[in-house]
Design a protein around this motif. Structure first.
Motif, PDB file in Angstrom:
ATOM      1  N   GLY A   8      38.841 -85.169 -51.965  1.00 22.71           N
ATOM      2  CA  GLY A   8      39.729 -85.110 -53.116  1.00 22.71           C
ATOM      3  C   GLY A   8      39.641 -86.280 -54.073  1.00 22.71           C
ATOM      4  N   GLY A   9      38.852 -87.285 -53.732  1.00 20.00           N
ATOM      5  CA  GLY A   9      38.706 -88.406 -54.646  1.00 20.00           C
ATOM      6  C   GLY A   9      37.881 -88.016 -55.860  1.00 20.00           C
ATOM      7  N   GLY A  10      37.800 -88.928 -56.813  1.00 20.23           N
ATOM      8  CA  GLY A  10      37.011 -88.657 -57.999  1.00 20.23           C
ATOM      9  C   GLY A  10      37.408 -89.543 -59.149  1.00 20.23           C
ATOM     10  N   LEU A  11      36.957 -89.148 -60.335  1.00 19.97           N
ATOM     11  CA  LEU A  11      37.230 -89.873 -61.564  1.00 19.97           C
ATOM     12  C   LEU A  11      38.304 -89.140 -62.363  1.00 19.97           C
ATOM     13  N   VAL A  12      39.311 -89.870 -62.794  1.00 19.41           N
ATOM     14  CA  VAL A  12      40.409 -89.273 -63.554  1.00 19.41           C
ATOM     15  C   VAL A  12      40.853 -90.258 -64.621  1.00 19.41           C
ATOM     16  N   GLN A  13      41.369 -89.748 -65.695  1.00 17.19           N
ATOM     17  CA  GLN A  13      41.893 -90.616 -66.751  1.00 17.19           C
ATOM     18  C   GLN A  13      43.270 -91.133 -66.383  1.00 17.19           C
ATOM     19  N   MET A  34      50.231 -91.008 -39.595  1.00 17.08           N
ATOM     20  CA  MET A  34      49.080 -90.921 -40.491  1.00 17.08           C
ATOM     21  C   MET A  34      49.347 -91.779 -41.718  1.00 17.08           C
ATOM     22  N   GLY A  35      48.330 -92.498 -42.137  1.00 14.69           N
ATOM     23  CA  GLY A  35      48.506 -93.369 -43.286  1.00 14.69           C
ATOM     24  C   GLY A  35      47.329 -93.311 -44.234  1.00 14.69           C
ATOM     25  N   TRP A  36      47.594 -93.690 -45.456  1.00  9.41           N
ATOM     26  CA  TRP A  36      46.557 -93.892 -46.458  1.00  9.41           C
ATOM     27  C   TRP A  36      46.556 -95.370 -46.836  1.00  9.41           C
ATOM     28  N   TYR A  37      45.373 -95.944 -46.803  1.00  9.25           N
ATOM     29  CA  TYR A  37      45.171 -97.322 -47.218  1.00  9.25           C
ATOM     30  C   TYR A  37      44.200 -97.318 -48.393  1.00  9.25           C
ATOM     31  N   VAL A  92      38.850 -97.554 -53.005  1.00 11.87           N
ATOM     32  CA  VAL A  92      38.465 -96.615 -51.954  1.00 11.87           C
ATOM     33  C   VAL A  92      39.703 -96.347 -51.112  1.00 11.87           C
ATOM     34  N   TYR A  93      40.048 -95.088 -50.989  1.00  9.56           N
ATOM     35  CA  TYR A  93      41.223 -94.684 -50.231  1.00  9.56           C
ATOM     36  C   TYR A  93      40.774 -94.158 -48.872  1.00  9.56           C
ATOM     37  N   THR A  94      41.383 -94.704 -47.821  1.00 10.23           N
ATOM     38  CA  THR A  94      40.962 -94.394 -46.466  1.00 10.23           C
ATOM     39  C   THR A  94      42.135 -93.890 -45.644  1.00 10.23           C
ATOM     40  N   VAL A 116      38.400 -93.370 -55.527  1.00 10.77           N
ATOM     41  CA  VAL A 116      39.262 -92.940 -56.636  1.00 10.77           C
ATOM     42  C   VAL A 116      39.037 -93.919 -57.780  1.00 10.77           C
ATOM     43  N   THR A 117      38.648 -93.391 -58.917  1.00  8.18           N
ATOM     44  CA  THR A 117      38.418 -94.215 -60.091  1.00  8.18           C
ATOM     45  C   THR A 117      39.277 -93.700 -61.236  1.00  8.18           C
TER      46      THR A 117
END
Length: 120
Positions: A8-13, A34-37, A92-94, A116-117
């Motif tokens: 689901g990551g990517g480039l977004v404005q 569960m976590g997101w870092y 970078v989301y992990t 994610v950018t």
């Protein structure tokens, strides 16, 4: 063999939205917090959000009101809905899975991460 696979990551404005997913296998998903870092270039990894098996949530101050963490135990998947994204969210989301046993033994696993950018 434990696997955490992010997508689901990517480039977004700036101002846009993304939804990250993390599919887990090889663990009893419902028993894990569960976590997101995230880790930006030149910075330390930091907690973004976490959700327990009982669905209690924790958020970093910098994402409160913008990001929402959720989980689907039937699908062994945790999500991170990210709204109102800012260039400072670029990282970078992990995905992380953590379980503490009755004997206080910690079992922790990490995914590979998804970029994610956010452009300004």
């Amino acid at each position: 063999q434990v696997q955490l696979v992010e997508s689901g990551g990517g480039l977004v404005q700036a101002g846009g939205s993304l939804r990250l997913s993390c599919a887990a296998s090889g663990i009893i998903f419902s028993r894990n917090t569960m976590g997101w870092y995230r880790q930006a270039p030149g910075k330390q990894r930091e907690l973004v959000a976490a959700i327990t098996g009982g669905e209690s949530t924790t958020y970093a101050d910098f994402v409160k009101g913008r990001f929402t963490i959720s989980r689907d135990n039937a699908k062994n998947t945790v999500y991170l809905q990210m709204n109102s994204l800012e260039p400072e969210d670029t990282a970078v989301y992990t995905c992380n899975a953590k379980r503490v046993t009755n004997t206080l033994s910690v079992h922790e696993y990490w995914g590979q991460g998804t970029q994610v950018t956010v452009s300004s």
